[in-house]
Design an enzyme around this catalytic site. Sequence first.
Site, short mmCIF file in Angstrom:
data_model
loop_
_atom_site.label_atom_id
_atom_site.label_comp_id
_atom_site.label_asym_id
_atom_site.label_seq_id
_atom_site.Cartn_x
_atom_site.Cartn_y
_atom_site.Cartn_z
CE LYS A 117 -4.50 0.93 0.39
NZ LYS A 117 -5.62 0.05 0.05
N1 GLU Z 1 -7.34 0.11 -3.27
C1 GLU Z 1 -8.12 -1.05 -3.52
C2 GLU Z 1 -8.19 -1.92 -2.27
O1 GLU Z 1 -8.02 -1.44 -1.16
C3 GLU Z 1 -7.66 -1.81 -4.75
C4 GLU Z 1 -6.26 -2.36 -4.70
C5 GLU Z 1 -5.79 -2.95 -6.03
O2 GLU Z 1 -6.58 -3.12 -6.92
O3 GLU Z 1 -4.59 -3.25 -6.09
O4 GLU Z 1 -8.49 -3.08 -2.33
#
Ligand code: GLU
Length: 427
Positions: A117
């Site tokens: 993240k």
């Molecule tokens: N930000 C989204 C989540 O928290 C998508 C993450 C992604 O597709 O890599 O799942």
Amino acid sequence: MSTAPVTQAKAPMDEFNPFQAMAQRFDVAADKLGLDEGLRDVLRTPDKELTVSIPVSMDNGKLRVFTGYRVQHNFSRGPCKGGIRYAPDVNLDEVRALAAWMTWKCSVVDVPFGGGKGGVICDPRQLSKGELERITRRYTSGIMDILGPDRDVPAPDVNTNEQTMAWLMDTYSMHVRRTETAVVTGKPLALGGSKGRTEATGRGVMIATREAMKKIGLKPEQTRVVVQGSGNVGGIGAMMLARQGMKIVSISDIYGAIHNDKGLDVPDVLAHLRQHKKLEGYAKAEHIPSASQLELDCEVLVPAATENQITSKNAERIKAKLIVEGANGPTTVLADQILEKRGVTVVPDILANAGGVTVSYFEWVQDRAGYFWTEEVVNSRLEQVMTTSFAAVEETARKYSTSLRIGAYILAVGRVATVYQLRGTYA
Ligand code: GLU
């Protein structure tokens, strides 16, 4: 695997610390799985954390330095995967928790990724498009040594979108001297994005809600839904739930909520939002403060905004029978205990909002193959992944006599632990 005692928390428990919330649920799952202390330490600890400073020339000619993070939690099952958020309250503990949640989320839906993240401390509402582009490009160049289609693949998250991903992809591509679309997902369709990706998280929330409603015997036409949020997850989720025949009685934005017990016309609300950027001024509903929204009379509550919304302070007053977590980490550990005692079913974030990363996986596969799928194919594969994963979580929860949340963690942590043990520790 041997049975180990429950891990002692090193710091006093802080209800609102998302990393502690993740670690507490992880420990319960690790106990059930009988994981030893060494393996727990490996699985709990982020693999890599990068903090970068981002100097940016602002439109007024002044230089400002922003701070950005990228945390890679675990890559046992494949490249790290997870979004990048832009918000004033981004901090390292939050990004760490979100990265770990991505590891468990990818594992729950069995896509071959680990978790990562990123975040930049900034307030996008105060920034021009040019400033946002310069922040994104400099942040990307700061973290690009650890990115790549086989290493770490970002995506949109809170306050970032397909334009942000296009800038990220372009910056990375300029450095590696080739167009590398698979370095990021959630891109515009014209740049190697996938059909159905924008709606995927909302569609996944709808599928998870539908499956949970079958489990507890709720019929769509008798169901009132409160949705906290109105962005990519809440807004699209509300629309998809309304299409299933449910009555959406409340939606919110960061300033407040609207309520109409007869049901909102969701496309009309979203059209107002597109035009005015806020719910303020929407005439066909009553306006209420954000805090009271969660306590409205309803059968289903979908928190689709941010962390720590359902807490020990309001869990007692929640009326919903079913909570489906569109956001990451909206329910605290203490709230979970209260809700469980009250018999409220919670479909946990790492399952309920996994539709987004599932279609991100489809996008990555399509980019690498250079062959693109129809929307029907994307949606039907998403449907299959979500329903299979829901059933697997339900089955695990039943087997271990736990909540769906702990069932999801047991399933996810168990899969990552198995892969880690097969690979072994490189010394
Ligand atoms: N930000 C989204 C989540 O928290 C998508 C993450 C992604 O597709 O890599 O799942």
